[in-house]
Each structure stands twice: as C-alpha cells, then as structure tokens.
Design a protein around this motif. Structure first.
Motif: not given
Length: 177
Positions: A134, A136-137, A139-144
């Motif tokens: 998804s 959201a996942m 973006v969360a992965s890239d931000v992490t």
C-alpha cells in the motif's frame, strides 16, 4: 553484502531472474578480502602533522559531497559512467589536499562518508518496492529508512565532535611506535 544476500535469498522476486556467474562471485569475494586485508594492515605513517591552510566546515564539505552524489543521479548511460569517474577523481584529489591540512578533522570524514549513506536512503525512497504494498506502507518504509540513516549520521557526527573536544584536552600523541 547482507542486503544482497537477503535479496538473493528471496528467490525469483528479488533478483528477477539474475544469476551470479562464478567470475562475478570471485571478483566480489576478492574485493572484500582485499579491503579487509588493507584495513588490517598496520599504519605505515606516523602521526599526521597538518600543514597550514583552510578547509571548509565539515557540514559544508558533507553538503558538497551529497550534492555530487545526488547530481550524478541525473546522468545516465556511458556519459553517466564518465561523469562518475570524473567526480570520483575530483573528490579524491580535493580530499587528498584538504585532509593534509591542520583544520581537517574526524567530523570531515564522517560528513563525507555520510553523504553516500544519505543519498542511498533518498534513493531507496525513489526506488520501487520489491513486493506490492500500500502507499501508506511504502511511505512508512521510506520514512523509516530516512530516519534511521539520519540518526546514524547525527550520532556519528556528535561522537566525532565529542572525541575532538576530549582529544584537545589531552597532550598531542608522539610519533613513536
């Protein structure tokens, strides 16, 4: 190396049909062995006494190195290979001159090496995911990845700064073995 092994262990999805030839595997192992052996060699020079001269602030140097990394993303094909070779030669020449000056510190080293790490973290955000996920996942992965890379850089920079201030309070080391 561990990241590459994880991709190959994933099966066909991660490597997309690529198989490593024995010559490629041998060269990769040889490069790793040579780099490790070189790192384990004893220092053949004494304590470095810097020459007079100006060096940029470590963050300016790191920003320039980051700009070189990011700028080379936009040159593809053989011109890109040529641009990368010229950039590496230029950076090695400039660092060779600056690192011999008295103002060069461990913070400069951290800033220079960190530029590659930050560029790789930014590149990971622009690369497609190995598996469908998804938005959201993704973006969360890239931000992490970005936050972890930034934390590593900030921590290393602070440690280098703290080591410099602690070293300034102690007498200078001698050239003796």
């Amino acid at each position: 190396m561990l990241g590459s092994l994880m991709i190959f262990a994933d099966g066909e999805d991660g490597r997309k049909g690529f198989l490593l030839s024995p010559a490629q595997a041998g060269l990769a192992v040889l490069v790793v062995v040579v780099l490790v052996a070189t790192a384990l060699l004893p220092r053949w020079r004494g304590v470095h006494r810097g020459r007079a001269g100006r060096v940029p602030h470590p963050l300016v140097f790191g920003s320039l190195a980051l700009a070189v990394h990011l700028g080379l993303w936009f040159v593809a094909g053989w011109p890109g290979v040529g641009a990368r070779v010229l950039a590496v030669v230029a950076v090695v020449a400039v660092v060779g001159v600056w690192s011999r000056r008295s103002g060069w510190t461990q913070r400069h080293v951290v800033a220079g090496w960190s530029a590659g790490l930050l560029a790789a973290a930014a590149g990971a955000g622009l690369s497609p995911a190995y598996q469908p996920m998804s938005a959201a996942m993704a973006v969360a992965s890239d931000v992490t990845v970005g936050v972890v890379a930034l934390m590593l850089v900030v921590t290393a920079y602070r440690l280098a700064r703290d080591n410099e201030t602690a070293g300034a309070e102690q007498p200078a080391p001698s050239n003796r073995w």
